[in-house]
Design an enzyme around this catalytic site. Sequence first.
Site, short mmCIF file in Angstrom:
data_model
loop_
_atom_site.label_atom_id
_atom_site.label_comp_id
_atom_site.label_asym_id
_atom_site.label_seq_id
_atom_site.Cartn_x
_atom_site.Cartn_y
_atom_site.Cartn_z
N PHE A 173 19.16 11.30 25.67
CA PHE A 173 18.93 11.65 24.25
C PHE A 173 19.73 10.77 23.31
O PHE A 173 20.06 11.17 22.20
CB PHE A 173 19.23 13.14 24.02
N GLY A 183 9.00 10.15 20.64
CA GLY A 183 10.24 10.82 21.09
C GLY A 183 11.07 11.36 19.95
O GLY A 183 11.67 12.43 20.07
N GLU A 184 11.17 10.66 18.84
CA GLU A 184 12.02 11.11 17.74
C GLU A 184 11.29 12.13 16.85
O GLU A 184 11.86 13.16 16.51
CB GLU A 184 12.48 9.92 16.88
N PRO A 189 -1.39 12.01 27.83
CA PRO A 189 -1.42 13.29 27.10
C PRO A 189 -0.48 14.35 27.66
O PRO A 189 0.16 15.08 26.90
CB PRO A 189 -2.88 13.74 27.24
N LYS A 190 -0.38 14.42 28.96
CA LYS A 190 0.42 15.49 29.55
C LYS A 190 1.91 15.30 29.27
O LYS A 190 2.60 16.21 28.80
CB LYS A 190 0.16 15.52 31.05
N GLN A 213 6.92 16.00 25.86
CA GLN A 213 7.94 15.37 25.03
C GLN A 213 8.03 16.06 23.67
O GLN A 213 9.12 16.26 23.13
CB GLN A 213 7.60 13.89 24.86
#
Lengths: 213, 742, 327
Positions: free
Chosen positions: B245, B707-708, B635-636, B641
């Site tokens: 992270f 991710g952000e 997609p999964k 995420q």
Amino acid sequence: MATKGPHNEDPNDKALNKGRREFLKHSSLLTALAVAPPHLVKAAESALDEKAAVYFEQVPLSLEVNGVHHKLSVEPRVTLLDLLREQLALPGTKKGCDHGQCGACTVHVNGRRVLSCMSLAVMQEGKKVTTIEGLANGDQLHPMQEAFIKHDGFQCGYCTPGQIMSGIACIREGHANSDEEVREYMSGNICRCGAYPNIVKAIADVKKGGHKL
Amino acid sequence: MGKNFFFDRNEPVPIDRVDGRAKVTGTATYAAEYKTQQIAYGFLVGSTIAKGRIKSLDTKMAERAPGVLSVITYLNAPKLPGYQTGKDPSKPPTAGQPLRIFYDNEIFYYDQPVALVIADTFERAVHAATLVKAQYEKAVHQTELDANLSRAKVPTGPRFEDYKRGEADAYKNAPVKIEQEYHHPIEVHNPMELASIIARWEGKEQVTVYTKTQGVEATQRSIAAAFKMPLENITVNAEHIGGAFGMGLRTWPYEIACVMGAQKIGRPLKLVLHREQMFTNVGHRPETIQKIGMGATTDGKLVGLTHEAIADTSSYEEFTEATVNISRFLYACPNVTTRYRLVPLNICTPIWMRGPGEATGAFALESAMDELAFALNLDPLEFRIRNHSDTDPERNLPWSSKHVKECYEMGAEKIGWKERKLQPRALKDGDWLIGYGMGTGSFGAFRGAATVKIKLEPDGKLLLQCSVNDMGPGTATMMTSIASNEMGWPVNQIKVEMGSTNFPPGPTQGGSTVTSTVGAAVQETCTALKEKIAELAGKAGSAFQAVKAEDLKFSATGISLQKDASVKIAYNELLTKNGLAALELTRESKAKQQQSYSMYSFSVHFVKLRVHPPTGRIRIDHVVSCADAGTIVSPKTAASQMIGGVVGGIGMALMEDMVIDHRFGRPVNNNLADYHVPVNADIPPVDVLFVNKKDPHTNPMGSKGLGEIALVGVAPAVANAVFNATGKRIRSLPITPDKLME
Amino acid sequence: MINFEYLRVSTPKAAIEALSRDNTSQWIAGGTNLIDLMKKGVMAPQKLIDISNLPLKEIKKEGNKVHIGAMALNSDVAENELIQREQPLLSLALAAGASQQLRNMATVGGNMMQRTRCPYFYNTDLPCNKRQPGSGCGALKGFNRMHAIFGASDKCIAVHPSDMCIALAALDAMVLVNGPKGDRRIPFTDFHRLPGDTPQKDNTLERGELIIGIEIPDNPYRKNVHYLKVRDRSSYAFALVSVAAAMDLEGGTIKDARLAMGGVAHKPWRLSEVETWLKGKSVSDAVFREAAQLAMRGAKAYGQNNFKLKLAPNAIVEALKAATQKT
């Protein structure tokens, strides 16, 4: 399984040796079970063999891990977690906090989920330990492992072994009767990636499948 | 490539995580788990003061303890050549002098390593570490942001100067305005895997490390700089990362210490931080005090926006992040002023934590938007739509793509936004108050450079290699998915190898760039492979004379002509006829210089929650998170995420708070029992909705980062929902029960 | 952690004898708190005597009492059919504590013996009179959000962390103890103590005394019981405030009630006066609120825990309401 031998023992460490000899003297008098074999007690008491004394820092331990019997000799301070990871080459059980605060180290001892970081290895004498490495039957994954893949119940994968061990126990204990109950009874396993909703789905799926776990 | 874009042909089929089997069977290997002979164990001893000097160090007891191989301190540490120059031993994020471990007797923060104890077993190292006795000459430390605001300074970097568009502080003259201060405490990344490294020297020249880094090449460069070694003598491996992270975005002093220690003892060395050290030695999200002044016309058009932020950094480095920048572009506003300041404190240097500054900034901005909407008696969603920025007002450029309005619409529908009342405390369920809130997030859609090597085996197996690693988002799965789509081959024919400097260079995993960067490289490499196969086919037989890749149908076993499927050749024959054992090629891929568009991902998070006023308890009932992240490649894993970002955002909103006792300059809740992160029972069902529209400009797949934005905007959505439920505006995170009980 | 010596015993007598031989020794059962403290260097016994195999695991009915062996696991007690039927408050309190993994390890005796979770106690480079008498109380003017509002002293404001014990205090349990000088029975509310000038002593056990089990006398609290735990997250966290409430209702009248609080004092905080006051009153929010105010007499906060002065009475009202509503 080979016994770990003594390491770099400093025979001049008087403080240590003094304590050890004292222990040897009264431990042989105890009504309690003294764990040292008699010939070693004798050898060390007479200080004939300082090396032998090292064995008194270790105690014999016999336990079963994933169906394999191990006869070991361990320091009493070694946790079950460190025994698995560092001595038995089973790093699938994870160290996340080492203080019983995250659940990453969850294993089954005699069929129940416990935290291996807060368990002394010596206290597992005669017990059966199951780790993540012991779940699959050859290539055949355990239904919970399958379900975690199917529902993407993880990201980084580090808490996953603990989650899976906990998830299996959660169903076995009868604590998977609703999503809410699963959430509560899985709260001892922290997932920092945040896979919780998918973990709940995976457990619900296995529960619904009615597999014998 | 023409119009032969990735998803023009077919929607991606959701595939299972390709490393799933390894992860569920416990065979995925993390840094501390590599097997190596004769390994020794290190444990760090930290300072018990936050500022001053080491007066004396007594290591005799520790050295004499059973099994101890070495105790390294500043008194006997090898003089690292990179440390002597005073430059760049472990690349600093910005200005300043990174901490040089065991360099001298100076103490900059509490728990700064003062000794590394190395023994033959973990238990012996840990025990011997308690025998190291240090005496200090204490100096007055400063760890309290609030008490040091007078020392706030503008960072030295160019990106962080004061920003002004239009008139400064114009909000003050607006007909409707708010002026508020927002605060969030120090948060700590706390990935489940502890910071870990194994270092193994081969002779005096070569070293191999397994470490918890988000970028193996960055670590390689840092070690090279500290030890003044050629890059090629350093191998860095990080195949599986147990979460990071952001904490793995730089090389930390403990990693240098381990390499140093392994060299000293001439044995492989494993160093795993204790959880407490994870709070003190590997960065944090800085505590930040923000002020927002915001004004609008009575019909809800923004007139002016001023956003100021003051954050902590260490006393030896300047750590900066884009806290206030989000206010420059998220809404159409003619007058925007931003100011950003840092306060150096006696604390470890911060490091970007998921969503980084944007998440911090969005908490203030999106809370303020909610406050101003309330002052205007407007639905906060409507207020945002009225101030939608159709182009980037900061750079004066069109967006490469922006579908925030669709996110508003689909999210509002899914959460049941129409049930929401403008007035707080209007919805009840028994003793509980119900509230709805939303928040917007954004993050730059960056693309870097990556090189991918591809290898076609005679049996049609494909191997992809890149140094990029995977801390959890599913990088290998994404790469497999793209290759599978591009080649038209089943995923089980494709293998990805990554997370090592042995593979071609890839980016550091961070800043939501990996899919854009590596995914594009995979796609371009696959395209090149197909062209190469066509070329080889031409050489292999007259039936394929002068064919182009687009004339061919590719299958997992061989190729055939598009127009005549009976004309075909298997790969093994193709390779044999060309005298090849396998076909290998390597391509570098990077963004073309692109100045004509402004590229951002966007997210909109909706939260429905309940508050129990007598006890202040909060239960989140439902979260809907919508992302405008271009094409969704995998997609999964992408949905996971997003869910993960929501969980992180809930932690930020409701519980995360590292408490420092300023009398001692040290954290008092540096463990996972007292520093709360969300547990399963805290997390409701989370619905993830993707706009899934291709961005025509970011990269060949049309993807943008995820991710952000998964986390940016979640905390204000929660805080806004709390206000809607209770009428209490909590401007200081976390929103714990004591702040809500009545 | 020092490499302590390790012994295994199989009878209470051997356990007591082994401990009496060596004042650096300590018993270990579940280990969920002791190992934690040893890893932190807060406790450093040179010898551990493993009592986890003592034959003290039974949960059974003995006359008009429920007997629970000291070595019974927290999860076994929580899920025991007898306990769930006759002492449901205890079951609820146990289920609110820790995580299932920890409950599978922790024993009833160990739960009673667990030390405070005060961070100043846990960190050996910080002052703490409980860990190091005379070093001062770090929490008094420090991070005291979790700390006591009842019965604290200027030497120590730590709280007792157990949930189980709050229920046992409310249920008039009796602690059965064997020791070198013979056997004792200690009323549960006298087992833990207030810090006073000797916060290093958590309870009234003498060194060498071993908890054999507990007894809970029969009571009418089989239906209208509730354990409310307010914490910073939904599970797996220590209480800010917890309330164990039990009522014996007849129509709308309170025949009898039991009330105890956790997270507010150095010991489970039994509210006997409030119980007496509640007797004969009719069930109503107003009565519960008055009871809660009565409960707060003598409360004192230390800054960061001021909110408990409001949270605690609110929690009492909510727990009583919830207990009333059980069907």
